[in-house]
Design an enzyme around this catalytic site. Structure first.
Site, short mmCIF file in Angstrom:
data_model
loop_
_atom_site.label_atom_id
_atom_site.label_comp_id
_atom_site.label_asym_id
_atom_site.label_seq_id
_atom_site.Cartn_x
_atom_site.Cartn_y
_atom_site.Cartn_z
N ASP A 136 -0.47 3.91 -11.46
CA ASP A 136 -1.48 4.88 -11.05
C ASP A 136 -1.12 6.30 -11.47
O ASP A 136 -1.63 7.27 -10.91
CB ASP A 136 -1.66 4.84 -9.52
CG ASP A 136 -2.91 4.07 -9.12
OD1 ASP A 136 -3.56 3.49 -10.01
OD2 ASP A 136 -3.23 4.03 -7.91
N ASP A 142 0.48 -1.55 4.73
CA ASP A 142 1.37 -2.69 4.97
C ASP A 142 1.30 -3.15 6.43
O ASP A 142 1.22 -4.34 6.71
CB ASP A 142 2.81 -2.32 4.59
CG ASP A 142 3.21 -0.94 5.08
OD1 ASP A 142 2.45 -0.33 5.87
OD2 ASP A 142 4.29 -0.46 4.68
#
Length: 662
Positions: free
Chosen positions: A239, A392
Site C-alpha cells: 500500500d 485483528d
C-alpha cells in the site's frame, strides 16, 4: 626507667594476658597524645571538606550539564503534532490543575512557616485576610472536599484491586500450565512428507505500507518457508504511496519469482481502510477460493522456515479450530531502555494472558500477525472490516461469537521489531487503546444477541473489554496521576501506603516474572507504566466517545534490524548491490526511465528530531509540586513516589527515553 616507658608482662608463654602502661598520666605523654589527636582531627576535617567540595562540584557540573541538555532539547524539539499548543481538553485540565496546585503550595508554605493551624478559631487570633482565607479553606476542605475525594479514591482502589486479582488469577493459571507442562497437542503425522498432495493449500500475506527498511527481510523470510511450493502462494500486499519504493518492492518480488517461488505483488490504487482494507482486497481475488489457510505477517516479521509445519498441523482433525497464533520475539529488545520496558509488557502478554486464555477459554485477541487463519472462519465471520483501527481484534471477536476456537502456541516464535522511539511507541499505544473502545461500542449488541453461553458473554464484556481495556487505563491515570497529588493538598483523604507502594510493586514483580532478566528494571518499569497511563487514558476516552484522534492510523516506524538468522539467509542468497542495479537488470525501458527519475530526484531527507510532549511535562510539574507539598507534611513514601514519578514524567515529556537523535 625513663618516663613514659611501656612495660609488657607476659604471664603465659602462648598468650599475652596483661598490658601495663606505666606513667601514662605524665605530662610528656599527654602532650604527645594531644598533638597526635589535633593532627588527626585536622586531617579528618580536611578530608571531609575535600569530599564535600568534590560532591558539590560534581553536583554543580551535573546540574549544569542536565540544564544545558534540557535547554537544548527544548530549543531543538518540535511540538508533538498530536498535541497542538492550544488544543486538547485533557491538556487544559492538567494545566489548570497545575496552576491551582502551585498557588496552593505557596499558601501552604506560608502557613507552614507562620504555624497556622485549626486551633486558632477565635476572630481576634486571625492575622489578616490571607490567614482568614486559609482557615476558611481548611474548614470547607474537611466538610465538603475531602469526603468527595475519599469516595472517588475508594472507587478507584476497588477497581485497582479487582484488576490486581485478575492479574493474580492469570499468573496462577500460567504457573499451573508450566507446572503440569500443558500445551496444545499437534498431530505430527498429519501430512505425508513424501506426498505433497497431502499438504493443504496455504496463502501467505504480507501487508505493508511504506516499509522501506524491512520489506526485503520479511519477503525473504516468507519465501524460505518450508512448505511444498505448489501448495503455497505468497501475496505481497503493498500500500505504499511512493512510486520508487513500489518499484523496489516489485523488483524484490521478481527476484524471488525467478527462483521458482510462487509469489505475487499486489498494489491498490484506491487505498482505503488501512490494513483491513488491504487484506479485504487481497481476499477478494478469485484464486483465494483454492486455499484453505492464510498466514499473515506484518512487514517487520521474520518467520522461521518451519513456521507452517509447526502451526498448520494443529488444524488437522479439528474442524472447529479457526486460528493458531504464534508468539512474538524481538530482535531489538536490548536496544535501549524503552525497548527493554516494552519487552517486559509483551512477555507478560504472550506468556501469561494469551497462553492462559488460549488454553482455558480457547479465545484471545488475535495479534494481527504471526498467526494462521482457516479461511472458512474468516468468511463465515464476515471477513475483514474497516470500521475500527483494531481489525485483528474485530475479526477475533466476531469469529468467537460464531463458535470458532483459537489455539495459542507459545513455543513457536516469530522475530519482529519493537518501536525504538517514544514517538512511534506512543502512536502505537494510542491505536491499541482507542480501537478496543470503538469495537466495544460496535460489538456490544452482537455479543448480547449471540448464541454463545452466558459465561462467554460475561468474559467478553467484563474481562476482555471493560476490565482490561477500559478500567485499567481509567484507574491508573485517575488514581496515581490525579487523586494522589490532590490528596497532598487534602491530607484528610490521604491514600494508604499499600495502595501506592506494596500492591503496585507486587503486581510489577508478577508482570516481570516472564522476563526474569529484566528484574533490574523493576522500578523503571513501574514508573514508566504509570507515565504511559496518560496516553492510554486519552486513547481510551477518544475511542469510547468517538473523538477525532480515535480513527488515526499511523504505521509504526521500523529500523530494519536483522537477526543472526537473517544474516545467514542473506549469505546463502546471491549477492546484490544497490537497488538501482536490480532495477536496471530486471525492468524494461519504462523501468529504466524510472531509474533515471530516481537518480534525478535527490531524496529530501527530513531531519529527525526528538519531540517534547506537553501533557507529560505538565503532569511532571504537577507531581513535583505535590511532592514539595508532601515534604512539608513529612510524608515518607508519598514524597519519594511523587518525586520519582514526577521525574519519570519529565524524562518522557522531554523525549529522553528511547531513541535519541543527535
Amino acid at each position: 626507667m625513663a618516663p613514659g616507658s611501656v612495660v609488657v608482662k607476659i604471664e603465659k608463654p602462648n598468650s599475652i594476658s596483661l598490658v601495663d602502661i606505666n606513667d601514662s598520666n605524665s605530662s610528656v605523654f599527654r602532650e604527645k597524645q594531644k598533638a597526635a589527636s589535633t593532627k588527626q582531627f585536622t586531617w579528618v576535617l580536611l578530608l571531609k571538606a575535600q569530599r564535600v567540595l568534590s560532591c558539590i562540584s560534581w553536583l554543580a557540573m551535573a546540574s549544569k550539564g542536565t540544564f544545558l541538555s534540557v535547554k537544548k532539547r527544548i530549543a531543538l524539539s518540535e511540538i508533538n503534532e498530536e498535541e497542538p499548543r492550544n488544543k486538547g481538553k485533557l491538556y487544559r485540565f492538567i494545566k489548570a490543575f497545575l496552576a491551582i496546585s502551585i498557588v496552593a503550595l505557596v499558601i501552604e508554605i506560608i502557613a507552614y512557616f507562620q504555624k497556622w493551624n485549626l486551633k486558632m478559631i477565635h476572630p481576634w487570633e486571625v492575622q489578616g485576610l490571607v490567614h482568614w482565607s486559609y482557615m476558611a479553606w481548611l474548614s470547607f476542605r474537611v466538610d465538603y472536599v475531602a469526603p468527595l475525594i475519599m469516595m472517588l479514591s475508594k472507587f478507584c482502589i476497588v477497581l485497582f484491586m479487582i484488576q490486581s486479582l485478575d492479574r493474580l488469577a492469570l499468573g496462577i493459571g500460567c504457573f499451573w500450565i508450566k507446572f503440569k507442562k500443558l500445551k496444545p497437542v499437534m498431530n505430527e503425522d498429519a501430512y505425508d512428507i513424501e506426498d505433497c498432495s497431502t499438504f493443504p493449500m496455504v496463502l501467505v500475506q504480507i501487508p505493508m505500507c511504506n516499509e522501506k527498511e524491512v520489506y526485503t527481510t520479511s519477503i525473504g523470510a516468507a519465501c524460505q518457508l518450508d512448505w511444498p511450493k505448489d501448495r503455497l502462494l505468497i501475496q505481497v500486499l503493498d500500500d505504499s504511496d511512493d512510486e520508487i519504493l513500489q518499484m523496489m518492492i516489485r523488483s524484490e518480488v521478481s527476484s524471488w519469482k525467478e527462483k521458482g517461488v510462487n509469489i505475487i505483488y499486489r498494489h491498490r490504487f484506491i487505498r482505503t481502510g488501512y490494513k483491513a482494507g488491504n487484506l479485504k482486497s487481497a481476499m477478494s481475488c478469485d484464486y483465494v477460493k483454492d486455499y484453505e489457510f492464510v498466514a499473515i505477517f506484518d512487514a517487520d516479521f521474520q518467520p522461521n522456515p518451519d513456521f507452517l509445519k509447526l502451526t498448520v498441523p494443529h488444524f488437522k482433525g479439528k474442524p472447529e479450530l479457526g486460528l493458531v497464533q504464534a508468539r512474538w520475539s524481538f530482535v531489538n529488545k536490548d536496544e535501549n531502555l524503552l525497548t527493554r520496558l516494552q519487552n517486559i509488557n509483551l512477555c507478560f502478554h504472550f506468556e501469561v494472558e494469551q497462553q492462559v486464555n488460549g488454553y482455558y477459554l480457547n479465545f484471545f485477541g488475535f495479534n494481527g500477525t504471526a498467526g494462521v487463519w482457516r479461511i472458512k472462519a474468516l468468511e463465515e465471520s464476515g471477513g475483514w472490516l474497516e470500521r475500527t483501527t483494531v481489525e485483528d481484534m474485530d475479526i477475533a471477536v466476531r469469529a468467537h461469537l460464531n463458535g470458532w476456537k483459537f489455539i495459542y502456541v507459545n513455543d513457536v516464535r516469530v522475530l519482529c521489531e519493537l518501536p525504538e522511539s517514544y514517538e512511534a511507541y506512543k502512536k502505537q499505544q494510542h491505536r491499541w487503546h482507542s480501537g478496543p473502545m470503538q469495537l466495544f461500542r460496535l460489538c456490544l449488541p452482537s455479543i448480547l444477541k449471540s448464541k454463545i453461553s452466558a459465561w462467554k458473554k460475561a468474559n467478553l464484556i467484563f474481562l476482555f473489554f471493560l476490565l482490561r481495556k477500559l478500567i485499567l487505563p481509567f484507574y491508573s491515570f485517575t488514581l496515581f496521576c490525579i487523586i494522589l497529588p490532590l490528596t497532598m493538598f487534602i491530607p484528610e483523604a490521604e491514600l494508604p501506603v499499600w495502595v501506592i507502594c506494596y500492591v503496585p510493586i507486587t503486581m510489577s514483580i508478577l508482570n516481570i516474572l516472564p522476563a526474569p532478566k529484566s528484574f533490574p528494571f523493576l522500578m523503571p518499569y513501574l514508573l514508566f507504566e504509570n507515565t504511559m497511563s496518560v496516553t492510554k487514558f486519552n486513547a481510551m476516552v477518544s475511542g469510547l466517545f468517538q473523538l477525532g484522534s480515535a480513527y488515526e492510523w499511523v504505521v509504526t516506524k521500523k529500523t530494519g534490524r536483522s537477526s543472526e538468522s537473517d544474516l545467514f539467509a542473506l549469505a546463502e542468497r546471491e549477492s546484490k548491490t544497490m537497488n538501482e542495479e536490480k532495477i536496471q537488470r530486471r525492468l524494461s525501458e519504462s523501468g529504466l526511465e524510472l531509474l533515471g527519475k530516481i537518480k534525478e530526484q535527490e531524496p529530501v531527507v527530513k531531519k529527525k528530531r526528538n519531540r517534547i510532549y506537553r501533557k507529560e511535562l505538565a503532569l511532571a510539574f504537577l507531581l513535583l509540586t505535590a511532592s514539595a507539598r508532601s515534604l512539608l507534611s513529612a510524608h515518607g513514601i508519598h514524597f519519594y513516589y511523587l518525586l520519582f514519578q514526577g521525574l519519570s514524567f519529565l524524562a518522557v515529556g522531554l523525549d529522553l527515553i528511547g531513541e535519541q537523535v543527535s
